[in-house]
Each structure stands twice: as structure tokens, then as C-alpha cells.
Design a protein around this motif. Structure first.
Motif, mmCIF file in Angstrom:
data_model
loop_
_atom_site.group_PDB
_atom_site.id
_atom_site.type_symbol
_atom_site.label_atom_id
_atom_site.label_comp_id
_atom_site.label_asym_id
_atom_site.label_seq_id
_atom_site.Cartn_x
_atom_site.Cartn_y
_atom_site.Cartn_z
ATOM 1 N N LEU A 1 -9.913 10.407 5.878
ATOM 2 C CA LEU A 1 -10.039 9.182 5.038
ATOM 3 C C LEU A 1 -10.572 9.171 3.174
ATOM 4 C CD1 LEU A 1 -11.244 5.934 5.411
ATOM 5 C CD2 LEU A 1 -13.824 6.985 5.183
ATOM 6 N N ALA A 2 -10.659 10.236 3.130
ATOM 7 C CA ALA A 2 -10.256 10.479 1.676
ATOM 8 C C ALA A 2 -8.934 10.061 1.523
ATOM 9 C CB ALA A 2 -11.147 11.349 1.456
ATOM 10 N N TRP B 1 -11.542 14.375 9.258
ATOM 11 C CA TRP B 1 -12.363 12.877 9.632
ATOM 12 C C TRP B 1 -12.807 12.235 7.728
ATOM 13 C CZ3 TRP B 1 -16.062 9.782 13.337
ATOM 14 C CH2 TRP B 1 -15.282 9.625 14.670
ATOM 15 N N ALA B 2 -13.385 12.751 7.382
ATOM 16 C CA ALA B 2 -14.177 12.697 6.103
ATOM 17 C C ALA B 2 -12.943 12.831 5.358
ATOM 18 C CB ALA B 2 -15.329 13.607 5.606
ATOM 19 N N ASP C 1 -22.577 15.972 13.833
ATOM 20 C CA ASP C 1 -21.648 16.111 12.463
ATOM 21 C C ASP C 1 -20.738 15.544 12.686
ATOM 22 O OD1 ASP C 1 -21.987 17.414 10.381
ATOM 23 O OD2 ASP C 1 -21.285 19.095 10.434
ATOM 24 N N VAL C 2 -19.975 15.403 11.191
ATOM 25 C CA VAL C 2 -19.117 14.297 10.903
ATOM 26 C C VAL C 2 -17.950 15.858 11.692
ATOM 27 C CG1 VAL C 2 -17.459 12.603 9.894
ATOM 28 C CG2 VAL C 2 -20.179 12.255 10.149
ATOM 29 N N PRO C 3 -16.918 16.204 12.373
ATOM 30 C CA PRO C 3 -15.709 16.333 11.727
ATOM 31 C C PRO C 3 -15.336 16.521 10.149
ATOM 32 C CG PRO C 3 -15.444 15.150 13.821
ATOM 33 C CD PRO C 3 -16.933 14.826 12.627
ATOM 34 N N LEU C 4 -15.101 17.905 9.506
ATOM 35 C CA LEU C 4 -14.067 17.334 8.492
ATOM 36 C C LEU C 4 -13.126 16.429 8.227
ATOM 37 C CD1 LEU C 4 -14.686 19.032 5.700
ATOM 38 C CD2 LEU C 4 -13.778 20.190 6.478
#
Lengths: 465, 359
Positions: free
Chosen positions: B17-18, B13-14, B8-11
Motif C-alpha cells: 500500500l505504501a 500488505w503495508a 497481524d497484517v502481513p508486512l
């Protein structure tokens, strides 16, 4: 495990793609900064040098009755020392030739036409009684490349400039695009910026007012052209690796083009194929040469305003790209390939030729993987942010670069519309484009015959002078 | 199924980036906005600048006397005013130019120009050199001439122009320097040095490279540079000066350069000797030169050239034939028809159609 690898590959692909775009943007910004410094000296009223090389302007025309007059008028008004305009009527089925005869007072002319590159039969050559520099070649239909070859045969000067029949050149465009030939003796080709003329006010062959089109398809293309020319061409040009010079506006050294055999007639993307062939040929021979992009001279052209025409255009472009790359695999990683063979060509193969396939697969795969529970919502968001979010960032950077360097669209409304187009372009339009390009790839694989693309001309951006 | 799941991509990270993407877009929109505000702020300043200076510059160029009290020139207006002043200066001649130069000096542009000569950006130095040619004085010339040795191929042209505008007596030294360089852009040279082509051309002619005992070119390269430079400066030199370079058997580039300078006094025998040259560009120049001489003796040579394999040679020969005194179109066409060469005939018909203006 496979699902995991594929997903990360997709993310990596988009990271690499946007990384390259970012690098090209930085290269373009550096070049634009340098050009800004040259602006004061370029704007001084120093007259044309008598030693500027004379140029033959070639205008291939097929069913262009609505736009050809404005194009020729704009060309006859060019501010340049010595040049001739040769319109090649490629067996048009509409009134293109009649319109030209009436507007410019053409009469049959017993020209001493020399066949240096074989073409379809020439039916007649006309010369204008009002404008001695204007000649029209009427020939059997053979396609755009064949028309350009006929134009080369009829041309008198050592440089020629190919201009699309639906395009308008700014008055000083020729003077600017030819400068690299004066500076660098090994220069073999230069290209200028193409912008969408839809929405602009063109009168008597001259651009009176720049405006953004109301049509959404055309507006999105304004953004697309801006990015393609400011980033792509300018970036690649700085390392002498530009593989495309738009057929709408490019200057070539005639002898070089004749040495490589002229335009290839059985291809759709004859403009790109010629440039790749010149790179391939001259690199193989170890000859020094340069191909340069000059961002300042602008050519305004009409872009499609309906989905069907745009779709056909993009399919044709992708087939042209496929043909050009496949005809010159020898350039890829060749010993003397340099930047074109080792960087630009692989980029073209990976991101432009196979790009639509990978992009669409990426969207489909990650959506499915998320839906099927293979990847989490965070991972799916990460992919979308990389694929779409970074695209938006780069598109807005294009608007910023344009406003900083050229200011063609100075009002608040125009600026906001461009920013909006930069966002919307990445939310559907780019994906739709990828789909059309995939269709083009498929059609190329099926090896269907190529021909002139049919373009619905409106010509409503022109008014009589 | 669990082992197929992607780690799972850690939240965070997302989200990072956002936020970065959104931040970058907003930052660029802000930059666009600031750019716009800056231009809005600039617009009235530019309007005020134009309203204050344009009438004064245009008036002085048109013949008004210099006003006793000139407007105050703010520091930020100095460079734009220099550009505006130079724009106008380059479009006028004679007394208007002299008056504008006086105005420039009165406004203190000379010190600005001298300072900008040291700019690290070449275009700024070039602008300064163009202005210095009108604003400077004798004391500026030695430093300008001293810079020639180290200047790049473009800067050297601006330096020569400025130096010769201030002191035409520097022409021999400038000509010697230009002759010694092989990296000059001749098209730009022709453009920039047009105002000083007179003294420079004279100095150049006096620097004729050596000839050998047979009165032919001793060394090709110096002659080639000399002739090309003369061509770029639009010089017209007599045959006696060019003759060493027109001896048969020399480098084609040399013959070509000499023929380009040839302006048509008698001497068709010297020119005709190159009619059979293996380089078609030389044959084109022979046809052109024979047309300019206009001697009836050139007819047989031109009839030979009009059947040449090269299009441009046929074209220039047909033009020359139809221009010769006493040659009517009918006579020329019948003579060409007698050669039996259909390409020659069609070329003559095309040129005739052009010359008669019917098409």
C-alpha cells in the motif's frame, strides 16, 4: 476481540470515504472532459441572447467596508444582458453604507418594496445616480438569511444570484452559470466554483492576475476549495444530488425559493439548508427539477488567513451542516428520495456530519491500540496509509485535474506549491479541521444561537482601479 | 491479552500500500510535469502560429487584397486556424466578412469543415456548421436540410443557420421544421438565427396557423409555437396578424405570446379587453402595450392596473401612465392619489424618481 473489530471498522471507514472521493473524482473527470470539448464553441463571440432571463444579484453585507466597493464594481462590470445589483446592508456597525453612498452616488429612493417574505424592518432604499442597475437596501440587523430574504423581496427578476460581499465574479460568470436554466426548463438552482482570492491582484473590481497566497492557512484552503468544488460538487451534480450551493455564488429560481418559504433565518448554514429543503420539498411533491453545478464560472472570495478566524468559520460551517441535515431527516431514504435521499444525504450524515468524530476517534484509537500493543506496527502503518496516504493521492489528483482543465496556476512554482499543499493538507491540517468540526458538532448539540460569522477582512488583494 | 490482539497484517500488505500510494503520487506529479512540458513545447508553436496567421486574417478583414501566395497551412494548424478565422468572422460584417470567407476558401478550410460535419462530438459539428454558412455553396444546402429531421434541438439551430446563410430561399422549409419542434431552446435560437431573422420571419408569417369560422385561433399549440418563434426572431407584426390570438377567453399563454409581439400601433380596445385577465403576466403585458400605444383612452385602464395586487403590473402601469403624452407627473400623481391606494402612489413615486433620473 472488540479492539480488533473497532480497528477494522476504522480502516473500513477510511477506505469507504476515499472510495467515494475516488468515484466523485472519476465522475468529475468525465464531466470536465465533456466540458473541454464544448470550449471552442463557447469561446466564439456570439452576442448575448435577448431572451436570457434577467437576474437580480443579491449581495448581503455586514461590516464589509473594506471589500464591498470592489465586489459591487466587479458586479456592475458583469457581461450579461439584463441584471440588477441589490446590496443589502444588514445593520452594519462600520462604514459599509457610507462607503457605498460615496462611491456609487446613492440617493434615497422611494422604492415600492413588497414584503413577500417577512424580514427585519427596512430603514431605507437607495439607488445609484451613476449606475441605475444598483440599489442598496438598508435594514435592521437580522442575519445573512434575513438579508437575502429582504433582497428577494426587493428583486424584480425571476432568477436571483446570491453573492458574498467579499467576492469577485469573473466577467462572464453570470452568463455561464445561467446556461443550465436555458437548457433545462426544470432547473431550479445552479452554483459555480469558488476560489480563494488571497494573493490575487484585483483592480477596480476585476481580477488582473491569479497568484497563490503567501499565507500558509490561505494556501491550504486553496487546495481545499479546489478539491471540494472539482470533486464534490461536480461529482454530485452529475447525478442531481448536490446538497450544497455555496452562498458565495449561486443562482436560484425565485418562485421556487418563495414556494419553500425563502431562506430560513434561524440557521447558520442557510445556503445548504435552502438547497436541502428544495430537494426535500420538490421530491415530496414529485415535481421534476434539477440542481446543477457549473465548474467554469468562477467566483473569487477572500478566505481566512489566521487560525482563529478559520477555526470559527469551520465551527460555523459544521453547525450549519448539522442544522441543515437535522431539519430534513424526512429526505433520508424517503420513497421519492432518489439520489439525494438515498445516496447524498446518507453520505453527508456518515462522512461529513459524523466524519470528524469517527476520524478523530480513528486516529486516537489506533494510536492507542498500537501503543498498548493491541495492533502491530504494520497494522498501524496500514491504517495511516489508508487514512492519510490515500488522502494525499486524492488531493494531488485534484491538482492534476485543475491543471488539465483550467490552468489557473500555470507556473512551476505555483504547481509545486499546490502539490506541497496537497501533501501538507493531509498531515495535520485535515486533522485540525476535523477537531474544529467536532467542536462545531458539540456546539450544535448544545444549541447555541447562530449569527453572522466575524471574518477578519484584509482586503489587501484589492487595489483601486 | 493475546486473544485481544488483532491478527497481524502481513508486512507485505503495508509495504504494497505504501509503494502504491507513493507510486500514484509520483505518477501524478510526473503527469503534471509532462503536462507542463507539453505546454512549454506548445507555447512557441502557438506564438509562431499567431505571428503567421493573425496579421494576414486581420489585414484581409481590414481591406487588404488576398496575397497571391498564401502561407503553407500545416495539417496540425488547420483546426486552430479554423477557430481563429471563425472568431474573427463572427465579429465582422459586410465586405470584411466576404473577404474573410474568400480567404477561408483559398486556404482550403471548406474541405476541413465538410469533414468535421461528420465528427462524433457535437461542438465540433457546430463549429463546422457555423463556418460552413460562410464557406459552403449551394451543393451543401440539400444535405443540411436533409439532416434537420434527425438532428437534436441544438444541432438543428446550427443547421438552419448554415442552410439559410447559403440559401435564404430555404426559409419556408426551415420555418416549417422549426414550427414542428417543441424542444427548441428559444434563447439560443434567438442568438443563432439572428443573421437570418429577415427571411425566416417572413416565411414564418406566411405560415400563420389556421383560424376558425369566428376568425379566432383554431388550435392553441400551433399558434403558441408560431408566436413564440416570432418573438425569438424579434418580429414586429401588425395587430391584424395577432388579432385571432387576442380574442378573449383563450389560453393565457397564447394571449401572453401575442401581447409580447404587439408593438404599439392603434388597437388599445383589443389590448384593454385583457386588463382584467386572471393571469398577472397578461396584465403586465397589457400595461406595457398600452404604454407603447400611448393613447389617452388608456388612462382609466392604466389607473385600474396601477392598483393591481401584483408588483410588476403596478410597475408597468405606472411607467405607462407617466409616459403617455399630455400626462404630467403632477396630473398622474393626483389621479393615482384619488384612487386612495397607497401602494399605487408609492409605485408611481418610485417610477417617477427613476424616470426623472434624480435617483
Amino acid at each position: 476481540m472488540t479492539a480488533l473489530v473497532i480497528t477494522w471498522l476504522m480502516v473500513g471507514y477510511f477506505v469507504a470515504l476515499h472510495g467515494i472521493y475516488l468515484l466523485l473524482t472519476l465522475l468529475a473527470a468525465r464531466t470536465l472532459l465533456r466540458l473541454q470539448r464544448y470550449r471552442p464553441i463557447e469561446q466564439l463571440p456570439l452576442a448575448h441572447s435577448q431572451l436570457m432571463p434577467p437576474i437580480s444579484v443579491l449581495v448581503p453585507a455586514y461590516n464589509e467596508e473594506t471589500t464591498i466597493t470592489a465586489t459591487v464594481e466587479s458586479l456592475l462590470q458583469l457581461g450579461y444582458g439584463e441584471f440588477e445589483v441589490i446590496v443589502i446592508n444588514d445593520g452594519s456597525r462600520d462604514q459599509t453604507l457610507q462607503v457605498l453612498i460615496e462611491r456609487f452616488g446613492l440617493l434615497p429612493y422611494p422604492a415600492a418594496y413588497r414584503v413577500q417574505i417577512p424580514t427585519q424592518a427596512v430603514r431605507g432604499i437607495y439607488r445609484s445616480v451613476r449606475y441605475p442597475a444598483l440599489r442598496v437596501i438598508d435594514k435592521d440587523n437580522g442575519g445573512k438569511a434575513d438579508s437575502l430574504n429582504a433582497g428577494i423581496n426587493a428583486s424584480r427578476y425571476p432568477l436571483f444570484c446570491g453573492v458574498d460581499a467579499d467576492s469577485i465574479l469573473e466577467r462572464d460568470s453570470l452568463q455561464k452559470v445561467v446556461q443550465p436554466f436555458l437548457r433545462v426548463p426544470e432547473m431550479v438552482a445552479t452554483g459555480g466554483t469558488i476560489r480563494a482570492a488571497n494573493g490575487c491582484d484585483v483592480r477596480g473590481g476585476a481580477l488582473h492576475r491569479v497568484e497563490l497566497p503567501r499565507n500558509p492557512w490561505a494556501l491550504l484552503q486553496v487546495m481545499e476549495y479546489l478539491r471540494a468544488f472539482l470533486f464534490g460538487r461536480l461529482g454530485w451534480s452529475s447525478v442531481n444530488a448536490m446538497l450544497i450551493i455555496s452562498g458565495a455564488f449561486g443562482v436560484f429560481r425565485k418562485q421556487t425559493v418563495m414556494d419553500v418559504g425563502g431562506y430560513r433565518t434561524h440557521t447558520i448554514g442557510e445556503d445548504m439548508e435552502l438547497v436541502v429543503r428544495i430537494h426535500h420539498h420538490l421530491r415530496a411533491q414529485g415535481k421534476p427539477y434539477r440542481i446543477e453545478f457549473v465548474p467554469d464560472p468562477v467566483c473569487w472570495t477572500e478566505v481566512p488567513e489566521d487560525r482563529q478566524t478559520l477555526r470559527n468559520q469551520r465551527i460555523r460551517w459544521q453547525r450549519g451542516l448539522s442544522e441543515s441535515l437535522n431539519a430534513h431527516w424526512g429526505l433520508l431514504f424517503s420513497r421519492r428520495g432518489g439520489w439525494p435521499g438515498w445516496v447524498a444525504f446518507p453520505y453527508m450524515v456518515l462522512f461529513e456530519w459524523l466524519g470528524p468524530l469517527v476520524e478523530l476517534l480513528g486516529y486516537l484509537w489506533t494510536t492507542w491500540a498500537w501503543w498498548a500493543g493491541f495492533i502491530s506496527g504494520q497494522a498501524f502503518s496500514l491504517f495511516l496509509l489508508v487514512a492519510v496516504g490515500l488522502g494525499i493521492v486524492l488531493s494531488v489528483a485534484g491538482v492534476l485535474l485543475e491543471q488539465w482543465s483550467f490552468r489557473m496556476y500555470p507556473t512551476v512554482r505555483q504547481m509545486l506549491l499546490l502539490v506541497l499543499a496537497a501533501v501538507v493538507e493531509n498531515l495535520g491540517y485535515r486533522q485540525l479541521n476535523a477537531w474544529w468540526r467536532l467542536v462545531g458538532l458539540y456546539r450544535w448539540a448544545r444549541q447555541k444561537e447562530g449569527s453572522w460569522g466575524t471574518m477578519k477582512r484584509k482586503g489587501n488583494w484589492q487595489a483601486p482601479g | 491479552m493475546a486473544d485481544l490482539r488483532m491478527p497481524d497484517v502481513p508486512l507485505s500488505w503495508a509495504l504494497a500500500l505504501a509503494w502504491t500510494t507513493l507510486g500514484l503520487v509520483l505518477l501524478m506529479v510526473l503527469a503534471l510535469w509532462l503536462l507542463r512540458l507539453w505546454r512549454l513545447w506548445q507555447a512557441p508553436r502557438q506564438a509562431r502560429f499567431a505571428a503567421r496567421w493573425q496579421p494576414l486574417l486581420l489585414g484581409v478583414a481590414a481591406g487588404d487584397d488576398l496575397p497571391e501566395a498564401l502561407p503553407v497551412l500545416a495539417a496540425h494548424e488547420r483546426w486552430p486556424l479554423l477557430l481563429l478565422w471563425l472568431q474573427l468572422l463572427l465579429t465582422v460584417e459586410g465586405r470584411s466578412r466576404v473577404r474573410l470567407a474568400a480567404l477561408g476558401r483559398a486556404l482550403g478550410l471548406t474541405s476541413l469543415v465538410r469533414k468535421r460535419l461528420e465528427s462524433r462530438h457535437p461542438p465540433e459539428r457546430w463549429v463546422a456548421l457555423l463556418a460552413l454558412g460562410a464557406l459552403g455553396d449551394g451543393q451543401d444546402v440539400p444535405p443540411l436540410m436533409a439532416r434537420l429531421a434527425t438532428a437534436g434541438p441544438q444541432t438543428v439551430l446550427y443547421l438552419v443557420r448554415a442552410a439559410l446563410m447559403l440559401d435564404p430561399a430555404q426559409a419556408p422549409a426551415a420555418a416549417r421544421h422549426l414550427l414542428a419542434r417543441s424542444d427548441l431552446d428559444l434563447a439560443r435560437l434567438s442568438l443563432l438565427l439572428r443573421p437570418c431573422a429577415g427571411p425566416l420571419g417572413q416565411a414564418l408569417r406566411a405560415l400563420q396557423p389556421p383560424v376558425n369560422s369566428a376568425k379566432a385561433v383554431a388550435e392553441v399549440q400551433p399558434w403558441l409555437c408560431w408566436l413564440r418563434l416570432a418573438h425569438a426572431l424579434r418580429q414586429q407584426w401588425p395587430l391584424s396578424v395577432l388579432q385571432p390570438a387576442l380574442q378573449p377567453g383563450l389560453d393565457p399563454e397564447l394571449t401572453l405570446a401575442a401581447l409580447r409581439l404587439y408593438q404599439g400601433e392603434a388597437g388599445d380596445a383589443v389590448v384593454s379587453a385583457h386588463a382584467g385577465h386572471s393571469d398577472w403576466r397578461v396584465r403586465v403585458q397589457v400595461a406595457r402595450a398600452l404604454g407603447t400605444i400611448g393613447s389617452p383612452q388608456a388612462v382609466p385602464v392604466l389607473l385600474g392596473l396601477v392598483t393591481d395586487t401584483q408588483w410588476w403590473v403596478r410597475y408597468r402601469a405606472a411607467q405607462a401612465l407617466l409616459r403617455l403624452p399630455g400626462q404630467t407627473p403632477e396630473l398622474v400623481l393626483s389621479r393615482i392619489a384619488a384612487t386612495g391606494d397607497r401602494y399605487a402612489r408609492s409605485m408611481a413615486e418610485a417610477v417617477l424618481a427613476e424616470q426623472q433620473g434624480s435617483v
